[in-house]
Motif scaffolding. Structure first.
Motif, PDB file in Angstrom:
ATOM      1  N   GLU A 126       0.809  -1.225   0.000  1.00 49.07           N
ATOM      2  CA  GLU A 126       0.000   0.000   0.000  1.00 49.07           C
ATOM      3  C   GLU A 126       0.843   1.277   0.000  1.00 49.07           C
ATOM      4  O   GLU A 126       0.531   2.229  -0.704  1.00 49.07           O
ATOM      5  N   GLN A 127       1.929   1.293   0.765  1.00 49.00           N
ATOM      6  CA  GLN A 127       2.739   2.520   0.849  1.00 49.00           C
ATOM      7  C   GLN A 127       3.365   2.868  -0.495  1.00 49.00           C
ATOM      8  O   GLN A 127       3.535   4.030  -0.827  1.00 49.00           O
ATOM      9  N   TYR A 128       3.695   1.856  -1.305  1.00 50.67           N
ATOM     10  CA  TYR A 128       4.250   2.112  -2.634  1.00 50.67           C
ATOM     11  C   TYR A 128       3.131   2.467  -3.610  1.00 50.67           C
ATOM     12  O   TYR A 128       3.285   3.316  -4.475  1.00 50.67           O
ATOM     13  N   ARG A 129       2.013   1.783  -3.478  1.00 48.48           N
ATOM     14  CA  ARG A 129       0.890   1.977  -4.394  1.00 48.48           C
ATOM     15  C   ARG A 129       0.377   3.413  -4.347  1.00 48.48           C
ATOM     16  O   ARG A 129       0.132   4.030  -5.378  1.00 48.48           O
ATOM     17  N   ASP A 130       0.235   3.963  -3.139  1.00 46.05           N
ATOM     18  CA  ASP A 130      -0.282   5.324  -3.013  1.00 46.05           C
ATOM     19  C   ASP A 130       0.590   6.330  -3.760  1.00 46.05           C
ATOM     20  O   ASP A 130       0.098   7.161  -4.517  1.00 46.05           O
ATOM     21  N   VAL A 131       1.892   6.224  -3.545  1.00 42.97           N
ATOM     22  CA  VAL A 131       2.832   7.140  -4.190  1.00 42.97           C
ATOM     23  C   VAL A 131       2.816   6.940  -5.704  1.00 42.97           C
ATOM     24  O   VAL A 131       2.798   7.897  -6.475  1.00 42.97           O
ATOM     25  N   PHE A 132       2.777   5.679  -6.133  1.00 42.06           N
ATOM     26  CA  PHE A 132       2.774   5.355  -7.559  1.00 42.06           C
ATOM     27  C   PHE A 132       1.534   5.927  -8.259  1.00 42.06           C
ATOM     28  O   PHE A 132       1.642   6.567  -9.306  1.00 42.06           O
ATOM     29  N   VAL A 133       0.374   5.720  -7.674  1.00 39.91           N
ATOM     30  CA  VAL A 133      -0.882   6.197  -8.275  1.00 39.91           C
ATOM     31  C   VAL A 133      -0.900   7.728  -8.333  1.00 39.91           C
ATOM     32  O   VAL A 133      -1.288   8.311  -9.356  1.00 39.91           O
ATOM     33  N   LEU A 134      -0.482   8.369  -7.244  1.00 39.55           N
ATOM     34  CA  LEU A 134      -0.477   9.835  -7.243  1.00 39.55           C
ATOM     35  C   LEU A 134       0.480  10.392  -8.292  1.00 39.55           C
ATOM     36  O   LEU A 134       0.187  11.386  -8.953  1.00 39.55           O
ATOM     37  N   SER A 135       1.605   9.724  -8.480  1.00 35.38           N
ATOM     38  CA  SER A 135       2.594  10.196  -9.450  1.00 35.38           C
ATOM     39  C   SER A 135       2.168   9.898 -10.878  1.00 35.38           C
ATOM     40  O   SER A 135       2.157  10.786 -11.736  1.00 35.38           O
ATOM     41  N   ARG A 136       1.822   8.660 -11.151  1.00 33.14           N
ATOM     42  CA  ARG A 136       1.584   8.227 -12.534  1.00 33.14           C
ATOM     43  C   ARG A 136       0.199   8.554 -13.073  1.00 33.14           C
ATOM     44  O   ARG A 136       0.048   8.832 -14.253  1.00 33.14           O
ATOM     45  N   PHE A 137      -0.801   8.497 -12.221  1.00 32.67           N
ATOM     46  CA  PHE A 137      -2.168   8.684 -12.715  1.00 32.67           C
ATOM     47  C   PHE A 137      -2.756  10.044 -12.381  1.00 32.67           C
ATOM     48  O   PHE A 137      -3.679  10.502 -13.050  1.00 32.67           O
ATOM     49  N   HIS A 138      -2.223  10.686 -11.349  1.00 37.25           N
ATOM     50  CA  HIS A 138      -2.715  12.024 -10.993  1.00 37.25           C
ATOM     51  C   HIS A 138      -1.739  13.115 -11.386  1.00 37.25           C
ATOM     52  O   HIS A 138      -2.042  14.294 -11.238  1.00 37.25           O
ATOM     53  N   GLY A 139      -0.545  12.723 -11.846  1.00 40.16           N
ATOM     54  CA  GLY A 139       0.433  13.687 -12.335  1.00 40.16           C
ATOM     55  C   GLY A 139       0.992  14.622 -11.274  1.00 40.16           C
ATOM     56  O   GLY A 139       1.436  15.720 -11.581  1.00 40.16           O
ATOM     57  N   MET A 140       0.992  14.185 -10.026  1.00 41.68           N
ATOM     58  CA  MET A 140       1.494  15.037  -8.946  1.00 41.68           C
ATOM     59  C   MET A 140       3.019  15.002  -8.906  1.00 41.68           C
ATOM     60  O   MET A 140       3.639  14.000  -9.233  1.00 41.68           O
ATOM     61  N   THR A 141       3.622  16.109  -8.479  1.00 41.68           N
ATOM     62  CA  THR A 141       5.075  16.180  -8.327  1.00 41.68           C
ATOM     63  C   THR A 141       5.468  15.511  -7.014  1.00 41.68           C
ATOM     64  O   THR A 141       4.618  15.258  -6.142  1.00 41.68           O
ATOM     65  N   TYR A 142       6.767  15.264  -6.859  1.00 33.81           N
ATOM     66  CA  TYR A 142       7.254  14.660  -5.617  1.00 33.81           C
ATOM     67  C   TYR A 142       6.910  15.550  -4.421  1.00 33.81           C
ATOM     68  O   TYR A 142       6.531  15.049  -3.363  1.00 33.81           O
ATOM     69  N   GLU A 143       7.053  16.862  -4.599  1.00 30.40           N
ATOM     70  CA  GLU A 143       6.757  17.786  -3.507  1.00 30.40           C
ATOM     71  C   GLU A 143       5.286  17.713  -3.108  1.00 30.40           C
ATOM     72  O   GLU A 143       4.957  17.707  -1.927  1.00 30.40           O
ATOM     73  N   GLU A 144       4.402  17.658  -4.108  1.00 29.48           N
ATOM     74  CA  GLU A 144       2.967  17.580  -3.828  1.00 29.48           C
ATOM     75  C   GLU A 144       2.619  16.271  -3.124  1.00 29.48           C
ATOM     76  O   GLU A 144       1.820  16.247  -2.182  1.00 29.48           O
ATOM     77  N   ILE A 145       3.219  15.175  -3.571  1.00 27.47           N
ATOM     78  CA  ILE A 145       2.964  13.877  -2.944  1.00 27.47           C
ATOM     79  C   ILE A 145       3.479  13.887  -1.509  1.00 27.47           C
ATOM     80  O   ILE A 145       2.801  13.413  -0.592  1.00 27.47           O
ATOM     81  N   ALA A 146       4.663  14.434  -1.307  1.00 26.91           N
ATOM     82  CA  ALA A 146       5.246  14.491   0.037  1.00 26.91           C
ATOM     83  C   ALA A 146       4.340  15.279   0.977  1.00 26.91           C
ATOM     84  O   ALA A 146       4.085  14.851   2.111  1.00 26.91           O
ATOM     85  N   THR A 147       3.838  16.402   0.515  1.00 35.24           N
ATOM     86  CA  THR A 147       2.948  17.222   1.337  1.00 35.24           C
ATOM     87  C   THR A 147       1.652  16.480   1.635  1.00 35.24           C
ATOM     88  O   THR A 147       1.195  16.440   2.773  1.00 35.24           O
ATOM     89  N   ARG A 148       1.078  15.874   0.620  1.00 32.32           N
ATOM     90  CA  ARG A 148      -0.204  15.187   0.786  1.00 32.32           C
ATOM     91  C   ARG A 148      -0.101  13.976   1.709  1.00 32.32           C
ATOM     92  O   ARG A 148      -0.995  13.720   2.511  1.00 32.32           O
ATOM     93  N   CYS A 149       0.997  13.227   1.596  1.00 28.42           N
ATOM     94  CA  CYS A 149       1.151  11.998   2.373  1.00 28.42           C
ATOM     95  C   CYS A 149       1.923  12.188   3.671  1.00 28.42           C
ATOM     96  O   CYS A 149       2.093  11.236   4.438  1.00 28.42           O
ATOM     97  N   GLY A 150       2.433  13.387   3.912  1.00 28.99           N
ATOM     98  CA  GLY A 150       3.189  13.638   5.132  1.00 28.99           C
ATOM     99  C   GLY A 150       4.548  12.949   5.129  1.00 28.99           C
ATOM    100  O   GLY A 150       5.004  12.456   6.153  1.00 28.99           O
ATOM    101  N   LEU A 151       5.183  12.906   3.965  1.00 28.88           N
ATOM    102  CA  LEU A 151       6.484  12.256   3.808  1.00 28.88           C
ATOM    103  C   LEU A 151       7.535  13.278   3.422  1.00 28.88           C
ATOM    104  O   LEU A 151       7.206  14.397   3.051  1.00 28.88           O
ATOM    105  N   THR A 152       8.781  12.855   3.455  1.00 30.46           N
ATOM    106  CA  THR A 152       9.841  13.686   2.899  1.00 30.46           C
ATOM    107  C   THR A 152       9.930  13.387   1.405  1.00 30.46           C
ATOM    108  O   THR A 152       9.455  12.342   0.935  1.00 30.46           O
ATOM    109  N   ILE A 153      10.533  14.285   0.671  1.00 27.73           N
ATOM    110  CA  ILE A 153      10.689  14.081  -0.775  1.00 27.73           C
ATOM    111  C   ILE A 153      11.551  12.851  -1.027  1.00 27.73           C
ATOM    112  O   ILE A 153      11.284  12.075  -1.945  1.00 27.73           O
ATOM    113  N   LYS A 154      12.561  12.648  -0.198  1.00 28.33           N
ATOM    114  CA  LYS A 154      13.427  11.474  -0.333  1.00 28.33           C
ATOM    115  C   LYS A 154      12.608  10.190  -0.166  1.00 28.33           C
ATOM    116  O   LYS A 154      12.823   9.211  -0.882  1.00 28.33           O
ATOM    117  N   SER A 155      11.666  10.164   0.783  1.00 24.11           N
ATOM    118  CA  SER A 155      10.820   8.990   0.986  1.00 24.11           C
ATOM    119  C   SER A 155       9.934   8.739  -0.230  1.00 24.11           C
ATOM    120  O   SER A 155       9.720   7.598  -0.623  1.00 24.11           O
TER     121      SER A 155
END
Length: 173
Positions: A126-155
């Motif tokens: 699940e932790q990989y799937r969320d990031v993958f879907v947000l990146s590939r299907f929603h076109g979000m940037t790493y920064e946007e995903i990090a903010t939305r999921c409460g992660l660091t950009i490196k994560s």
């Protein structure tokens, strides 16, 4: 730049002998922020203040009272930090472009392909799937995903690389 900052930028650093880090900060932080914004323009945006803070954090281990030209040292540190920040952004941008799906492998070709893609995505942790879907299907940037999921950009980068590795690993019977 207002008159006080211009004067502070051009006046010699007299009376700095024995100054503490706090005194240097109070005396030079507004000037340093203005100079960083002037030198790097809008490329840093709101992160110009972060560069100023990090500059003083880098200066903290050193004896502030022994610095002969604090403005020159502060500007050099801030300039190097800003250049590093801009360089990291450029590398991240290239990484995002390189990892973007090719136009010829778009989802929605046929029902079987859609089903296989859906199964592959659902088989991810699940932790990989969320990031993958947000990146590939929603076109979000790493920064946007990090903010939305409460992660660091490196994560986000790490999880996305693990998700892609999951996608390309051979199917086990």
């Amino acid at each position: 730049m207002n008159r006080n900052l211009q004067r502070a930028a051009t006046r010699p650093d007299d009376g700095e002998e024995g100054a503490t880090l706090d005194e240097l900060y109070r005396r030079h932080a507004p000037w340093l922020g203005a100079m960083v914004r002037k030198q790097f323009g809008g490329r840093l945006g709101a992160e110009a203040d972060d560069v100023v803070q990090e500059t003083y954090a880098r200066l903290a281990p050193h004896a502030a009272g022994r610095i002969r030209s604090p403005q020159a040292l502060l500007m050099r540190i801030a300039s190097n930090l800003a250049k590093d920040l801009l360089r990291r952004r450029a590398v991240r941008g290239r990484h995002v472009e390189q990892s973007a799906p090719a136009p010829d492998c778009a989802v929605g070709g046929d029902a079987l392909s859609d089903l296989l893609i859906k199964e592959m995505i659902l088989s991810m942790p699940e932790q990989y799937r969320d990031v993958f879907v947000l990146s590939r299907f929603h076109g979000m940037t790493y920064e946007e995903i990090a903010t939305r999921c409460g992660l660091t950009i490196k994560s986000v980068e790490w999880r996305l690389s693990r998700a892609i590795a999951h996608c390309v690993k051979p199917v086990q019977d």
